[in-house]
Design an enzyme around this catalytic site. Structure first.
Site, PDB file in Angstrom:
ATOM      1  N   LYS A 200       0.855  -1.179   0.000  1.00 31.85           N
ATOM      2  CA  LYS A 200       0.000   0.000   0.000  1.00 31.85           C
ATOM      3  C   LYS A 200       0.897   1.237   0.000  1.00 31.85           C
ATOM      4  O   LYS A 200       1.867   1.299   0.746  1.00 31.85           O
ATOM      5  CB  LYS A 200      -0.895  -0.004   1.244  1.00 31.85           C
ATOM      6  CG  LYS A 200      -1.828   1.202   1.353  1.00 31.85           C
ATOM      7  CD  LYS A 200      -2.925   1.164   0.323  1.00 31.85           C
ATOM      8  CE  LYS A 200      -3.882   2.335   0.479  1.00 31.85           C
ATOM      9  NZ  LYS A 200      -4.827   2.419  -0.639  1.00 31.85           N
ATOM     10  N   HIS A 207      10.806   9.244   5.664  1.00 36.41           N
ATOM     11  CA  HIS A 207      11.702   8.095   5.594  1.00 36.41           C
ATOM     12  C   HIS A 207      12.699   8.212   6.746  1.00 36.41           C
ATOM     13  O   HIS A 207      13.548   9.093   6.753  1.00 36.41           O
ATOM     14  CB  HIS A 207      12.425   8.110   4.239  1.00 36.41           C
ATOM     15  CG  HIS A 207      13.309   6.921   4.005  1.00 36.41           C
ATOM     16  ND1 HIS A 207      13.752   6.565   2.769  1.00 36.41           N
ATOM     17  CD2 HIS A 207      13.834   6.013   4.852  1.00 36.41           C
ATOM     18  CE1 HIS A 207      14.517   5.495   2.856  1.00 36.41           C
ATOM     19  NE2 HIS A 207      14.584   5.142   4.114  1.00 36.41           N
ATOM     20  N   ARG A 291      24.619  -3.495   5.428  1.00 32.79           N
ATOM     21  CA  ARG A 291      25.916  -2.910   5.085  1.00 32.79           C
ATOM     22  C   ARG A 291      26.063  -1.556   5.757  1.00 32.79           C
ATOM     23  O   ARG A 291      25.136  -1.055   6.391  1.00 32.79           O
ATOM     24  CB  ARG A 291      26.012  -2.724   3.566  1.00 32.79           C
ATOM     25  CG  ARG A 291      24.861  -1.888   3.015  1.00 32.79           C
ATOM     26  CD  ARG A 291      25.043  -1.497   1.571  1.00 32.79           C
ATOM     27  NE  ARG A 291      23.829  -0.957   0.999  1.00 32.79           N
ATOM     28  CZ  ARG A 291      23.377   0.274   1.160  1.00 32.79           C
ATOM     29  NH1 ARG A 291      24.039   1.110   1.953  1.00 32.79           N
ATOM     30  NH2 ARG A 291      22.262   0.687   0.574  1.00 32.79           N
ATOM     31  N   VAL A 294      25.736   5.012   3.226  1.00 34.53           N
ATOM     32  CA  VAL A 294      26.421   6.213   2.760  1.00 34.53           C
ATOM     33  C   VAL A 294      26.455   7.259   3.869  1.00 34.53           C
ATOM     34  O   VAL A 294      27.466   7.907   4.125  1.00 34.53           O
ATOM     35  CB  VAL A 294      25.711   6.788   1.510  1.00 34.53           C
ATOM     36  CG1 VAL A 294      26.306   8.140   1.112  1.00 34.53           C
ATOM     37  CG2 VAL A 294      25.783   5.813   0.342  1.00 34.53           C
TER      38      VAL A 294
END
Length: 452
Positions: A200, A207, A291, A294
């Protein structure tokens, strides 16, 4: 502790890892392509070896060549940085077969969490909030039926990979067939896996990601959040910590959920759990990156911890000496990604020789880069050439300091996105902290309208 580490990467992150190793008294081995023979990471490492041609596929993804260098040089471990082979389960498996320590999680862990559909199922079973949607569906007709059940708008997302590839937003059923085929085709081309699932589309959202460290003895700590909502085509542009959106209660709940996610899979090493936060402070698991990110430098500045050194210690069998109640954050940190591109002409990548370079300084200003004056930016690699990071006592002061640092940054000979970043920092929506992942769409529209 390892005595020699090979860095399977290039650019600023290779330089970053070499510096961390130097502080720890560890010898370093660099690899490079033919285009990177004069690169900074090649000059800084104790040993350097060419592993192939200029194209990424011929060099930095050349697994046999990289492993041969590791074995011949006597490296006991490989640090992959981010991107390239950092989440490649096949490469990690080959390292394991060659008795070379991979500084990161195991190949099985990368497979488990790299399969985003499987990761959703695992997190759902562990009680971590997951975005409503459906599991993998390969039949287009059944997928269409499931899409109507989920409701629009929705996102079609690739099971494998990252970097924004294999993702399509669908606003109505008439768009579905074409979008499903396009997402699957793009994912197949980029990752060799065209399988997709659906979620959805929660809108508007922020974020938010949580940085974790987990050792081999079951200990996990959360180093707090980074807000990454300033994005263009799913690529982050500006990150900050703490997030202006989180209150103390939501932050604590999200941190607990991130730790729960790591413990659900017995995760080891540095990892990041990414969440979507809606306007009612509800958050949903999106994915877990296995990982170094950045933007790890944001967390390093706000906590005072060196995440790269902790990655190395954990991989060597070290135990976390910090507990959750000993983790504190200080002030506000903002990071801007400096890209060699021309925002005025469709973000066209820029390459060429740097004719003049001035890097900003001052207290609590950090610039992670591998460029230097007279360096030639090759056309074969990612456009990011540096990360400018600042810290201040408050968010308002951090924004002001970043604008000052950007105004000082000079890189002549190529196009960079400096002026665009400065404009974003002055935008009232960013200044208020109320921006969402739609920010750049609105910003670019305002920018175009202003030119008319």
């Amino acid at each position: 502790m390892f005595s020699k580490i090979l860095i399977a990467n290039r650019g600023e992150i290779a330089v970053r890892i070499i510096r961390a190793c130097r502080e720890m008294g560890i010898s370093t081995v660099a690899i490079y392509s033919e285009a990177d023979k004069n690169a900074m990471h090649v000059q800084l490492a104790d040993e350097s070896y060419c592993v192939g041609g200029s194209r990424v596929a011929d060099s930095y993804l050349n697994m046999p060549a990289i492993l041969t260098v590791a074995i011949e040089s006597g490296a006991q471990a490989i640090h992959p940085g981010y991107g390239l082979l950092s989440e490649n389960a096949k490469f990690v498996s080959l390292c394991e077969q060659c008795n070379i320590n991979f500084i990161g999680p195991t190949s099985e862990m990368i497979k488990l969490l790299g399969d985003k559909d499987n990761a959703r199922k695992t997190m759902r079973a562990a009680g971590v909030p997951v975005t409503p949607g459906c599991d993998i569906i390969e039949d287009p007709i059944k997928a269409r039926e499931e899409a109507e059940k989920i409701g629009f708008p929705l996102l079609i997302k690739a099971r494998s990979g990252g970097g924004g590839k294999g993702i399509r937003r669908v606003d109505c059923i008439e768009q579905f067939d074409e979008a499903f085929a396009a997402a699957s085709s793009e994912a197949q081309s980029a990752f060799g896996d065209g399988a997709c699932y659906m979620e959805k589309f929660i809108h508007p959202v922020k974020h938010i990601e949580m940085q974790l460290l987990s050792d081999k003895y079951g200990n996990t700590i959360c180093l707090g959040e980074r807000e990454c909502s300033v994005q263009r085509k799913n690529q982050k542009m500006i990150e900050e910590s703490p997030s202006p959106a989180l209150d103390d209660r939501t932050r604590k709940e999200m941190m607990k959920a991130a730790v729960k996610a790591a413990k659900a899979v017995n995760y080891v090493n540095a990892g990041t759990v990414e969440f979507l936060l809606d306007m009612n402070n509800n958050f949903y698991f999106m994915e877990m990156n296995t990982r170094l990110q950045v933007e790890h430098g944001v967390t390093e500045m706000v906590t005072g911890l060196d995440i790269v050194q902790w990655q190395i210690r954990i991989a060597a069998g070290g135990k976390l000496t910090r507990t959750q109640d000993s983790i504190f954050t200080h002030g506000n940190v903002i990071e801007c990604r400096i890209n060699a591109e021309d925002p005025e002409h469709g973000f066209r990548p820029s390459c060429g020789r740097i004719k003049r370079l001035h890097i900003p300084g001052g207290s609590f200003v950090r610039f992670d880069t591998a460029v230097f004056q007279d360096y030639f930016i090759p056309p074969y690699y990612d456009s990011m050439i540096g990360k400018l990071i600042v810290q201040a006592r408050s968010r308002e002061l951090a924004i002001r300091k970043m604008k000052m640092a950007l105004s000082e940054l000079t890189i002549d000979g190529i196009d960079i996105n400096r002026d665009l970043l400065a404009e974003i920092l002055s935008d009232e929506q960013f200044v208020s902290g109320e921006y969402t992942t739609d920010f750049m769409l609105d910003f670019e529209k305002k920018h175009k309208d202003g030119k008319k």
